[in-house]
Design a protein around this motif. Structure first.
Motif, PDB file in Angstrom:
ATOM      1  N   ARG A 217       0.854  -1.285   0.116  1.00  0.00           N
ATOM      2  CA  ARG A 217       0.124  -0.112  -0.021  1.00  0.00           C
ATOM      3  C   ARG A 217       0.873   1.256   0.022  1.00  0.00           C
ATOM      4  NH1 ARG A 217      -2.524  -3.059   4.136  1.00  0.00           N
ATOM      5  NH2 ARG A 217      -4.567  -4.034   3.358  1.00  0.00           N
ATOM      6  N   SER A 218       1.950   1.165   0.775  1.00  0.00           N
ATOM      7  CA  SER A 218       2.782   2.501   0.928  1.00  0.00           C
ATOM      8  C   SER A 218       3.576   2.828  -0.280  1.00  0.00           C
ATOM      9  CB  SER A 218       4.051   2.058   2.079  1.00  0.00           C
ATOM     10  OG  SER A 218       4.925   2.934   1.820  1.00  0.00           O
TER      11      SER A 218
ATOM     12  N   ARG B 257       7.505   3.435  -9.511  1.00  0.00           N
ATOM     13  CA  ARG B 257       7.347   3.716  -8.167  1.00  0.00           C
ATOM     14  C   ARG B 257       8.403   3.126  -7.074  1.00  0.00           C
ATOM     15  NH1 ARG B 257       2.001   4.580  -5.970  1.00  0.00           N
ATOM     16  NH2 ARG B 257       0.909   6.038  -7.228  1.00  0.00           N
TER      17      ARG B 257
ATOM     18  N   THR C  46      -4.787  -8.263  -0.577  1.00  0.00           N
ATOM     19  CA  THR C  46      -5.948  -7.201  -0.687  1.00  0.00           C
ATOM     20  C   THR C  46      -7.069  -7.874  -1.267  1.00  0.00           C
ATOM     21  OG1 THR C  46      -4.949  -6.178  -2.610  1.00  0.00           O
ATOM     22  CG2 THR C  46      -4.423  -5.076  -0.594  1.00  0.00           C
TER      23      THR C  46
ATOM     24  N   GLY D 139       0.151   1.939  -3.691  1.00  0.00           N
ATOM     25  CA  GLY D 139      -1.158   2.694  -3.299  1.00  0.00           C
ATOM     26  C   GLY D 139      -1.472   3.677  -4.245  1.00  0.00           C
ATOM     27  N   GLY D 140      -2.829   3.358  -4.889  1.00  0.00           N
ATOM     28  CA  GLY D 140      -3.220   4.507  -5.834  1.00  0.00           C
ATOM     29  C   GLY D 140      -3.151   4.254  -7.140  1.00  0.00           C
ATOM     30  N   LEU D 141      -1.958   3.170  -7.427  1.00  0.00           N
ATOM     31  CA  LEU D 141      -1.661   3.053  -8.741  1.00  0.00           C
ATOM     32  C   LEU D 141      -2.643   2.164  -9.447  1.00  0.00           C
ATOM     33  CD1 LEU D 141       1.015   3.670 -10.469  1.00  0.00           C
ATOM     34  CD2 LEU D 141       1.802   1.580  -9.782  1.00  0.00           C
ATOM     35  N   ASP D 142      -2.742   2.407 -10.632  1.00  0.00           N
ATOM     36  CA  ASP D 142      -3.921   1.368 -11.624  1.00  0.00           C
ATOM     37  C   ASP D 142      -3.331   0.145 -11.910  1.00  0.00           C
ATOM     38  OD1 ASP D 142      -5.647   0.426 -13.171  1.00  0.00           O
ATOM     39  OD2 ASP D 142      -5.610   1.904 -14.802  1.00  0.00           O
TER      40      ASP D 142
ATOM     41  N   LYS E 253       5.132   1.627 -14.624  1.00  0.00           N
ATOM     42  CA  LYS E 253       4.872   2.602 -13.634  1.00  0.00           C
ATOM     43  C   LYS E 253       4.930   2.230 -12.293  1.00  0.00           C
ATOM     44  CE  LYS E 253       1.026   5.207 -16.057  1.00  0.00           C
ATOM     45  NZ  LYS E 253      -0.350   5.406 -16.222  1.00  0.00           N
TER      46      LYS E 253
END
Length: 466
Positions: free
Chosen positions: A373-374, A421, A447, A377-380, A417
């Protein structure tokens, strides 16, 4: 001094403008110089900038002897050893002196007599700062003779009388004269032996047996100790505690970033361990320190995290050797293999007997999920989930080479991507790409977006699927 190599006598030393200082004044001036210039005063110390180091700097500027108090693996010994870096690089002493006397004002009987005879021609030697730091691990069998001194039977056998002060064999503390003496695990020292340090800390001298001998010492004494509620082996007696100028409490890193930096600095893995796996270990270590299943009085040492990272690297090296995989890069599949390494480093509460491995495995899964998550997180990640929705099945494990893993998954939209990250970017090797892919697969499983099951193979492979 810049021309130290050419100075060999007391007269030459005085002509060079030498100014004698006590060891505490020397440390104070060098520390102030570093603080003013912005140079790190304690290189390699991580996570103490706003807590321990201000207290340590205050104690040193005040000229105090002090105790570093904290649980195991909090860097107490590391802090103690960095103090030597605050000494002058080179320091003069009387040649041949057992206690490294100050040339301009010797205190031992032998050097005083030699100074009277030689005068300005008194020979000197130069000692490096590393030679002026002495460390002793306190053990129950440590004697007063070890620390302070005793009669030297060899000198007596040579014909000297027992009343002759030169028959004394100096212990570690007087041999640390004009330097730093570090005493590890002070509570382990028998109480009657601790009494022998009273004069060193208060009157700044030593007494050896029945000799009429007063030897003024110039020494900074630093000790380490675990909290008394944990180390039932012994305690620091109250009069000795009163003689220390400060008691400085250490702690484990307060932030994940500090924990990652500390482990990255200290661990020496035999294969490459990506930073996201170091973060997994850091989060796992922090979870152990907060778990009610773990005996927190004993602490969870930073050595646990260091050993875990090194074991993860060893697993990657083993895979490379067993499968002829040229990529020696650790992956998520290497992480569970550290549990046998860690079982002996964690003390559990009484009620957890038999559940130790289960507790560690659970906290390890939590650490992987938090890191996922860290970092991502938020990545598609639809490109990955779509591949599984189309029927893709990926089998991996400790003995699956990076190329085999990547061939099973094929090209995945959005992988670049993920690599960005994780700090790999376009230059990522196949080993790093495989490490990134495994983090994504395990994160999606934890998850609950894809499934994971054990493969029916003897080498413990696992299968990710829809």
């Amino acid at each position: 001094m810049d021309n130290a190599a050419r100075i060999e006598t007391l007269g030459q030393l005085r002509e060079a403008g030498y100014r004698p200082r006590t060891v505490k004044a020397e440390i104070r001036e060098n520390l102030l110089e570093r603080l003013r210039s912005g140079q790190p005063a304690f290189p390699g110390i991580v996570g103490f900038d706003d807590t321990v180091l201000p207290e340590l700097e205050t104690a040193l500027l005040a000229g105090h002897d002090f105790v570093l108090l904290g649980e195991r693996g909090q860097g107490k010994t590391r802090v103690m050893r960095t103090l030597a870096g605050l000494l002058d690089e080179w320091s003069p002493s009387v040649a041949g002196c057992e206690i490294d006397d100050e040339p301009s004002a010797p205190v031992c009987l032998r050097c005083r007599r030699l100074a009277e005879e030689a005068g300005e021609d008194l020979p000197i030697v130069w000692r490096h700062r590393d030679e002026r730091y002495t460390e002793k691990l306190a053990t129950p069998d440590t004697s007063v003779g070890d620390l302070v001194g005793d009669v030297d039977p060899v000198k007596v056998a040579q014909g000297r009388t027992l009343g002759d002060p030169e028959t004394v064999h100096y212990g570690l503390v007087p041999r640390s004269n004009r330097g730093i003496f570090g005493l590890n695990e002070l509570p382990d020292l028998a109480e009657r032996i601790q009494v022998a340090l009273f004069n060193v800390l208060e009157e700044r001298d030593i007494q050896v047996r029945g000799y009429s001998l007063r030897l003024p010492l110039d020494v900074l004494l630093v000790a380490t100790a675990n909290p008394e509620d944990y180390t039932n082996r012994g305690r620091i007696i109250t009069p000795l505690k009163d003689r220390f100028g400060a008691e400085i409490r250490t702690h484990y890193p307060l932030d994940v970033e500090d924990e990652v930096e500390l482990v990255g600095q200290e661990a020496q893995p035999v294969a490459e361990v990506p930073e996201h796996l170091v973060e997994v270990v850091a989060r796992f270590t922090r979870a152990l320190r907060e778990s009610p299943s773990v005996d927190q009085r004993s602490g969870v040492s930073a050595r646990l995290a260091i050993a875990a990272v090194e074991a993860i690297g060893a697993s990657a090296l083993r895979r490379s050797a067993r499968t002829a995989d040229p990529e020696q890069v650790a992956r998520v599949c290497d992480v569970p293999g550290v549990i046998p390494t860690l079982l002996g480093k964690v003390e559990f509460e009484m009620g957890e007997e038999g559940r130790e491995r289960e507790v560690l495995e659970h906290l390890l899964r939590v650490a992987v999920a938090e890191t996922f998550r860290s970092r991502l997180g938020g990545l598609d990640l639809a490109g990955f989930t779509d591949r599984f929705a189309e029927g893709a099945v990926v089998e991996t494990g400790e003995l699956v080479p990076a190329a085999e893993l990547l061939d099973q998954l094929g090209g995945v939209p959005g992988l670049s991507k993920v690599l960005d990250r994780l700090g790999d970017g376009d230059s990522a090797s196949r080993g790093h790409v495989a490490a990134a892919v495994e983090l994504v697969l395990e994160g999606l499983h934890l998850t609950r977006r894809i499934d994971k099951r054990s493969a029916d193979t003897p080498d413990g492979r696992v299968v990710y699927e829809a």
